[in-house]
Design an enzyme around this catalytic site. Structure first.
Site, PDB file in Angstrom:
ATOM      1  N   ASP A 121     -14.295  -1.559   4.520  1.00  0.00           N
ATOM      2  CA  ASP A 121     -14.283  -0.568   3.442  1.00  0.00           C
ATOM      3  C   ASP A 121     -12.833  -0.409   2.982  1.00  0.00           C
ATOM      4  OD1 ASP A 121     -14.668   1.518   1.687  1.00  0.00           O
ATOM      5  OD2 ASP A 121     -14.871   3.040   3.254  1.00  0.00           O
ATOM      6  N   GLU A 122     -12.495  -1.064   1.888  1.00  0.00           N
ATOM      7  CA  GLU A 122     -11.123  -1.074   1.366  1.00  0.00           C
ATOM      8  C   GLU A 122     -10.096  -1.441   2.453  1.00  0.00           C
ATOM      9  OE1 GLU A 122     -10.531   1.541  -2.406  1.00  0.00           O
ATOM     10  OE2 GLU A 122     -10.913   2.891  -0.732  1.00  0.00           O
ATOM     11  N   PRO A 123     -10.272  -2.580   3.113  1.00  0.00           N
ATOM     12  CA  PRO A 123      -9.342  -2.955   4.189  1.00  0.00           C
ATOM     13  C   PRO A 123      -7.913  -3.221   3.710  1.00  0.00           C
ATOM     14  CG  PRO A 123     -10.791  -4.798   3.657  1.00  0.00           C
ATOM     15  CD  PRO A 123     -11.325  -3.611   2.913  1.00  0.00           C
TER      16      PRO A 123
END
Length: 484
Positions: A121-123
């Site tokens: 998740d949005e790394p």
């Protein structure tokens, strides 16, 4: 001599190209987050989706209750792998195979239509540093191998979500767009993987954050308003913030050698509370402008007549447990309130039909916790601050819907938020004798004193200490100044 082959005239080729680029299937979906203390039952939310003909959703995990509720419906699902799993998935194909077996195989065989898996998740989010992004490609490769072994690789695509701050332009001009230097090498590996697997590039774009963080972006420009002053970049005219961000990304992709990769806008929205100009009216203007732009097929200056394959509006419901490091608005992105009531009309592609609210929602009793004015209130401010560290007081922050509450009304708001999140237990409206339970709704104007849901499973999640620190900074100034 090379044999002559008949070729199509250039005009015909151009016509075919235009037909392809303007007729590709474009879809509108919604992100369904679950960071709520008292979430709506998944079956209620699925009914809400069906009522409004929302046929695409993006999850941030593989919540089994949600996937079971969706089973047999016409809803296409994107599921997510949490950032915390990336390191182990990168290290082991066996871990990836177990994840696919536990989180995909059983649901797909049970008629749940899973089409994408997001790796993290949005790394690439800048504030995460290098905690997660070094593992995304290895994790993706191992998940792909697991899908092939499970004979699911033709049904499910792997994507790697790119955060809004993974790319940018120092000059603010799209023609100078580039990915951040620290992730450049990894992004090339990501793009090679996506190209090999014929998967689209998932990107989060946030005109609200561009406006919130950049003085050069006006509110009108962020809201798609025609009166906004356009931005000029080497004879290319940009009329809104979305175009500007999108073409900044296109340039960054082109610099790395991937100018034509398909794009999915995986998160985009406008919050309705928690900051100045985070209002319902602005969210309605923004969403209408976005959907009109998306459906126009015009494209952007760098990709004329080529639109994103899909966009996912962010997000379905307000979430009172979301991390607020970026700002108090993070808990107020919902198209619907926490209890599934629509905030404003959205055209999901169902002509003139009005958006429907969630049906059969069950609440606790119509009771609220307020401050008792008849006793010594010298400790009221301290008690309110204490309540807010274990509740959601983001609507009290400057520019928000409850900011104009006078003291001690703002103390009552804090007390009630705590009381509701703790299931209306009598002892959660004590506050050293300052609290009092009432059956008279203390809501004022746009400031809503909520009554919490009787959720199927109440999950009182605790935020980070940093979240509490941010809340305390805001509330300390607000409460003390207002008190005197």
């Amino acid at each position: 001599m090379v044999p002559h082959h008949h070729s199509l005239p250039a005009v015909t080729l151009l016509a075919i190209t235009l037909l392809y680029t303007t007729s590709r299937v474009q879809s509108i979906g919604v992100t369904w987050g679950t960071a709520a203390s008292h979430p709506l039952p998944p079956s209620t939310v699925v009914d809400l989706l069906k009522l409004n003909k929302i046929n695409k959703i993006k999850l941030l995990d593989t919540n089994p209750q949600i996937l079971e509720a969706i089973s047999g419906s016409p809803i296409d699902v994107t599921v997510g792998i949490p950032n915390t799993m990336l390191r182990s998935l990168n290290a082991s194909v066996k871990v990836a195979e177990n994840w696919v077996h536990d989180n995909l195989t059983r649901y797909i065989s049970g008629r749940t239509r899973i089409e994408y898996i997001t790796i993290g998740d949005e790394p690439f989010l800048q504030r995460y540093g290098s905690q997660f992004y070094p593992y995304v490609v290895g994790a993706a490769i191992n998940i792909e191998a697991a899908l092939i072994r499970a004979k699911l690789s033709t049904k499910v695509k792997i994507v790697i979500p790119c955060s809004f701050d993974a790319f940018g332009s120092e000059s603010g001009q799209p023609s100078k767009g580039q990915f951040r230097a620290d992730i450049n090498k990894t992004m090339i590996e990501v793009l090679n993987f996506l190209t090999k697997t014929r998967s689209p590039f998932f990107v989060n774009i946030s005109p609200f954050l561009s406006y919130y963080q950049n003085k050069n972006i006006s509110l009108d420009f962020a809201l798609f308003k025609e009166i906004a002053r356009p931005h000029n970049d080497t004879r290319r005219i940009y009329k809104n913030s979305f175009e500007l961000s999108y073409d900044t990304l296109i340039t960054a992709l082109t610099v790395l050698g991937f100018p034509n990769i398909d794009i999915v806008v995986s998160e985009i929205g406008w919050p309705t509370d928690g900051a100045p100009n985070a209002t319902v009216s602005n969210a309605e203007i923004f969403t209408k402008g976005l959907l009109d732009f998306f459906r126009s097929g015009k494209g952007t200056p760098l990709r004329p007549k080529v639109m994103p394959l899909e966009i996912y509006l962010y997000t379905l419901l307000d979430e009172d447990q979301k991390n607020i490091t970026a700002g108090n608005f993070e808990r107020h992105w919902g198209l619907f309130t926490f209890d599934g009531q629509v905030k404003y009309q959205v055209d999901f592609g169902q002509s003139t039909k009005k958006v429907a609210n969630a049906q059969g929602v069950e609440y606790f009793a119509s009771r609220w916790c307020v401050v008792n004015n008849n006793i010594n209130m010298s400790n009221a401010t301290a008690r309110a601050m204490e309540a807010c560290t274990n509740a959601d007081c983001t609507a009290l922050s400057p520019g928000s819907s409850c900011f104009n509450l006078s003291w001690p009304g703002n103390v009552s708001y804090a007390f009630n938020s705590y009381y509701q999140q703790h299931d209306q237990r009598a002892d959660s409206c004590d506050f050293g004798g300052l609290g009092m339970i009432t059956t008279v709704d203390p809501s004022v104007g746009n400031c809503r004193f909520n009554v919490e849901l009787k959720a199927s499973s109440s999950v009182l999640l605790r935020g980070s200490e940093f979240d509490y620190f941010l809340v305390l900074i805001v509330l300390m100034g607000w409460l003390l100044l207002d008190r005197f």
